[in-house]
Design a protein around this motif. Structure first.
Motif, PDB file in Angstrom:
ATOM      1  N   ILE A  11       0.839  -1.205   0.000  1.00  0.00           N
ATOM      2  CA  ILE A  11       0.000   0.000   0.000  1.00  0.00           C
ATOM      3  C   ILE A  11       0.873   1.253   0.000  1.00  0.00           C
ATOM      4  O   ILE A  11       2.087   1.179   0.216  1.00  0.00           O
ATOM      5  CB  ILE A  11      -1.014   0.010   1.180  1.00  0.00           C
ATOM      6  CG1 ILE A  11      -0.296  -0.065   2.537  1.00  0.00           C
ATOM      7  CG2 ILE A  11      -1.994  -1.143   1.039  1.00  0.00           C
ATOM      8  CD1 ILE A  11      -1.269   0.031   3.711  1.00  0.00           C
ATOM      9  N   GLU A  12       0.241   2.396  -0.258  1.00  0.00           N
ATOM     10  CA  GLU A  12       0.998   3.646  -0.384  1.00  0.00           C
ATOM     11  C   GLU A  12       1.821   3.909   0.884  1.00  0.00           C
ATOM     12  O   GLU A  12       1.375   3.639   1.987  1.00  0.00           O
ATOM     13  CB  GLU A  12       0.118   4.880  -0.677  1.00  0.00           C
ATOM     14  CG  GLU A  12      -1.354   4.680  -0.886  1.00  0.00           C
ATOM     15  CD  GLU A  12      -1.694   3.849  -2.119  1.00  0.00           C
ATOM     16  OE1 GLU A  12      -1.950   2.644  -1.915  1.00  0.00           O
ATOM     17  OE2 GLU A  12      -1.724   4.391  -3.228  1.00  0.00           O
ATOM     18  N   GLY A  13       3.023   4.415   0.664  1.00  0.00           N
ATOM     19  CA  GLY A  13       3.882   4.762   1.797  1.00  0.00           C
ATOM     20  C   GLY A  13       4.629   3.582   2.406  1.00  0.00           C
ATOM     21  O   GLY A  13       5.243   3.712   3.459  1.00  0.00           O
ATOM     22  N   GLY A  15       7.258   2.077   1.282  1.00  0.00           N
ATOM     23  CA  GLY A  15       8.718   2.150   1.099  1.00  0.00           C
ATOM     24  C   GLY A  15       9.245   1.446  -0.134  1.00  0.00           C
ATOM     25  O   GLY A  15      10.445   1.181  -0.236  1.00  0.00           O
ATOM     26  N   LYS A  16       8.377   1.175  -1.109  1.00  0.00           N
ATOM     27  CA  LYS A  16       8.816   0.458  -2.328  1.00  0.00           C
ATOM     28  C   LYS A  16       9.936   1.190  -3.051  1.00  0.00           C
ATOM     29  O   LYS A  16      10.928   0.580  -3.428  1.00  0.00           O
ATOM     30  CB  LYS A  16       7.645   0.306  -3.320  1.00  0.00           C
ATOM     31  CG  LYS A  16       6.579  -0.666  -2.916  1.00  0.00           C
ATOM     32  CD  LYS A  16       5.486  -0.746  -3.991  1.00  0.00           C
ATOM     33  CE  LYS A  16       4.451   0.326  -3.871  1.00  0.00           C
ATOM     34  NZ  LYS A  16       4.464   1.469  -4.669  1.00  0.00           N
ATOM     35  N   SER A  17       9.752   2.493  -3.262  1.00  0.00           N
ATOM     36  CA  SER A  17      10.723   3.199  -4.112  1.00  0.00           C
ATOM     37  C   SER A  17      12.124   3.213  -3.500  1.00  0.00           C
ATOM     38  O   SER A  17      13.117   3.034  -4.221  1.00  0.00           O
ATOM     39  CB  SER A  17      10.261   4.597  -4.487  1.00  0.00           C
ATOM     40  OG  SER A  17       9.492   5.135  -3.469  1.00  0.00           O
ATOM     41  N   LEU A  53      -5.452   8.342 -14.744  1.00  0.00           N
ATOM     42  CA  LEU A  53      -5.873   7.489 -13.627  1.00  0.00           C
ATOM     43  C   LEU A  53      -5.773   8.192 -12.276  1.00  0.00           C
ATOM     44  O   LEU A  53      -6.573   7.932 -11.381  1.00  0.00           O
ATOM     45  CB  LEU A  53      -5.023   6.210 -13.608  1.00  0.00           C
ATOM     46  CG  LEU A  53      -5.438   5.160 -14.642  1.00  0.00           C
ATOM     47  CD1 LEU A  53      -4.307   4.193 -14.944  1.00  0.00           C
ATOM     48  CD2 LEU A  53      -6.673   4.404 -14.154  1.00  0.00           C
ATOM     49  N   LYS A  54      -4.782   9.058 -12.125  1.00  0.00           N
ATOM     50  CA  LYS A  54      -4.550   9.663 -10.810  1.00  0.00           C
ATOM     51  C   LYS A  54      -5.266  10.993 -10.606  1.00  0.00           C
ATOM     52  O   LYS A  54      -5.474  11.422  -9.476  1.00  0.00           O
ATOM     53  CB  LYS A  54      -3.046   9.837 -10.585  1.00  0.00           C
ATOM     54  CG  LYS A  54      -2.382   8.470 -10.419  1.00  0.00           C
ATOM     55  CD  LYS A  54      -0.905   8.525 -10.096  1.00  0.00           C
ATOM     56  CE  LYS A  54      -0.562   9.372  -8.934  1.00  0.00           C
ATOM     57  NZ  LYS A  54       0.557   8.866  -8.125  1.00  0.00           N
ATOM     58  N   ASN A  55      -5.644  11.638 -11.736  1.00  0.00           N
ATOM     59  CA  ASN A  55      -6.312  12.939 -11.616  1.00  0.00           C
ATOM     60  C   ASN A  55      -7.682  12.828 -10.974  1.00  0.00           C
ATOM     61  O   ASN A  55      -8.269  11.765 -10.935  1.00  0.00           O
ATOM     62  CB  ASN A  55      -6.505  13.558 -13.005  1.00  0.00           C
ATOM     63  CG  ASN A  55      -5.207  14.143 -13.505  1.00  0.00           C
ATOM     64  OD1 ASN A  55      -4.261  14.301 -12.743  1.00  0.00           O
ATOM     65  ND2 ASN A  55      -5.154  14.444 -14.796  1.00  0.00           N
ATOM     66  N   SER A 101      -1.236  -5.456  -8.293  1.00  0.00           N
ATOM     67  CA  SER A 101      -1.955  -4.240  -7.863  1.00  0.00           C
ATOM     68  C   SER A 101      -3.382  -4.248  -8.398  1.00  0.00           C
ATOM     69  O   SER A 101      -4.315  -3.844  -7.700  1.00  0.00           O
ATOM     70  CB  SER A 101      -1.246  -2.973  -8.357  1.00  0.00           C
ATOM     71  OG  SER A 101      -0.111  -2.686  -7.584  1.00  0.00           O
ATOM     72  N   SER A 102      -3.566  -4.698  -9.642  1.00  0.00           N
ATOM     73  CA  SER A 102      -4.933  -4.741 -10.184  1.00  0.00           C
ATOM     74  C   SER A 102      -5.789  -5.747  -9.420  1.00  0.00           C
ATOM     75  O   SER A 102      -6.971  -5.501  -9.158  1.00  0.00           O
ATOM     76  CB  SER A 102      -4.924  -5.131 -11.667  1.00  0.00           C
ATOM     77  OG  SER A 102      -4.277  -4.137 -12.423  1.00  0.00           O
ATOM     78  N   LEU A 103      -5.187  -6.889  -9.051  1.00  0.00           N
ATOM     79  CA  LEU A 103      -5.966  -7.898  -8.321  1.00  0.00           C
ATOM     80  C   LEU A 103      -6.463  -7.357  -6.983  1.00  0.00           C
ATOM     81  O   LEU A 103      -7.577  -7.659  -6.574  1.00  0.00           O
ATOM     82  CB  LEU A 103      -5.106  -9.149  -8.062  1.00  0.00           C
ATOM     83  CG  LEU A 103      -5.082 -10.164  -9.193  1.00  0.00           C
ATOM     84  CD1 LEU A 103      -4.041 -11.239  -8.912  1.00  0.00           C
ATOM     85  CD2 LEU A 103      -6.464 -10.818  -9.366  1.00  0.00           C
ATOM     86  N   TYR A 105      -6.358  -3.808  -5.842  1.00  0.00           N
ATOM     87  CA  TYR A 105      -7.060  -2.506  -5.851  1.00  0.00           C
ATOM     88  C   TYR A 105      -8.401  -2.619  -6.588  1.00  0.00           C
ATOM     89  O   TYR A 105      -9.435  -2.209  -6.081  1.00  0.00           O
ATOM     90  CB  TYR A 105      -6.202  -1.400  -6.476  1.00  0.00           C
ATOM     91  CG  TYR A 105      -5.116  -0.878  -5.555  1.00  0.00           C
ATOM     92  CD1 TYR A 105      -3.922  -1.578  -5.393  1.00  0.00           C
ATOM     93  CD2 TYR A 105      -5.279   0.303  -4.840  1.00  0.00           C
ATOM     94  CE1 TYR A 105      -2.920  -1.123  -4.551  1.00  0.00           C
ATOM     95  CE2 TYR A 105      -4.279   0.779  -3.990  1.00  0.00           C
ATOM     96  CZ  TYR A 105      -3.112   0.069  -3.847  1.00  0.00           C
ATOM     97  OH  TYR A 105      -2.130   0.529  -3.007  1.00  0.00           O
ATOM     98  N   GLN A 106      -8.359  -3.172  -7.817  1.00  0.00           N
ATOM     99  CA  GLN A 106      -9.614  -3.257  -8.581  1.00  0.00           C
ATOM    100  C   GLN A 106     -10.422  -4.497  -8.166  1.00  0.00           C
ATOM    101  O   GLN A 106     -11.640  -4.491  -8.243  1.00  0.00           O
ATOM    102  CB  GLN A 106      -9.323  -3.285 -10.090  1.00  0.00           C
ATOM    103  CG  GLN A 106      -8.983  -1.920 -10.684  1.00  0.00           C
ATOM    104  CD  GLN A 106      -7.698  -1.308 -10.134  1.00  0.00           C
ATOM    105  OE1 GLN A 106      -6.644  -1.946 -10.171  1.00  0.00           O
ATOM    106  NE2 GLN A 106      -7.781  -0.093  -9.620  1.00  0.00           N
ATOM    107  N   GLY A 107      -9.736  -5.567  -7.727  1.00  0.00           N
ATOM    108  CA  GLY A 107     -10.429  -6.785  -7.302  1.00  0.00           C
ATOM    109  C   GLY A 107     -10.883  -6.683  -5.846  1.00  0.00           C
ATOM    110  O   GLY A 107     -12.051  -6.431  -5.575  1.00  0.00           O
TER     111      GLY A 107
END
Ligand code: TYD
Length: 207
Positions: A11-13, A15-17, A53-55, A101-103, A105-107
């Protein structure tokens, strides 16, 4: 020779990057060619889709099916234009998010059926599956705290509720339990400890 395809999820934050950058530095220092890329995006066309997608805000009506198809469209372009050619040239590819991520977030979160998402994931990826997927698991409350500290503009996804991120996290943990290609790492640890775990996994799987 074929490079290794390694994806990073969480999830966001989470630390992936930071972890992608540290792993890329380590691989380069060992004379392993590597590229870093991300989804949605990674290509000129894909980055335009990323902006779409992000807007907007969490209240903007975006049909969940349209959203999924746009992620998949960005993915198909990314695989054909960038990921496959790099792997075929023998480079390792480190990708910030991919079809898992699609599975989730969208799933798991937007409630599109798993079989529909799986079908589209496979179609968009042209059958490509990561060799290793690193899941950095953090508590959604921690995630929201880290996001507010960043203080950047909050995008459409980052405005979602705690429940949304609980669903995403639950989906990820379920996937990791069922798939050997996952390494689940507790994201609360220091960034050095996380990186060491990732490097150990790379060595044990690929060397
Ligand atoms: P991004 O800023 O890259 O998020 P992060 O820094 O946390 O990786 O934004 C990508 C957003 O898109 C993120 O909220 C997750 C979401 N997403 C999906 O919903 N489905 C997908 O298939 C992908 C690749 C991303």
């Amino acid at each position: 020779m074929k490079g290794h395809f390694i994806t990073f999820e969480g999830i966001e934050g989470c630390g992936k990057s930071t972890q992608i950058e540290l792993l890329a530095n380590w691989l380069s220092a060992r004379n392993i060619s590597v590229i870093c890329t991300r989804e949605p995006g990674g290509t000129v066309l894909g980055e335009q889709m990323r902006a779409l997608l992000k807007n907007g805000t969490v209240d903007t009506f975006f049909s969940p099916r349209a959203e999924l198809l746009l992620f998949e469209s960005s993915r198909a372009q990314h695989v054909d234009e960038k990921i496959l050619p790099a792997l075929q040239a023998g480079k390792d590819v480190l990708c910030d998010r991919f079809f898992d991520s699609s599975l989730v977030y969208q799933g798991s979160a937007r409630k599109i059926s798993r079989s529909d998402v799986e079908f589209l994931n496979n179609f968009a990826a042209g059958g490509l599956v990561p060799d290793l997927t690193i899941l950095l698991d953090i508590d959604p409350e921690e995630s929201l705290k880290r996001l507010s500290l960043r203080g950047e503009n909050i995008d459409r996804f980052e405005q979602e509720s705690l429940q949304f991120f609980e669903d995403v996290r639950g989906g990820y943990i379920e996937l990791a339990k069922k798939n050997d290609r996952f390494l689940l790492i507790e994201g609360k640890q220091s960034k050095e400890d996380i990186q060491n775990a990732i490097r150990r996994e790379y060595i044990s799987r690929f060397e």
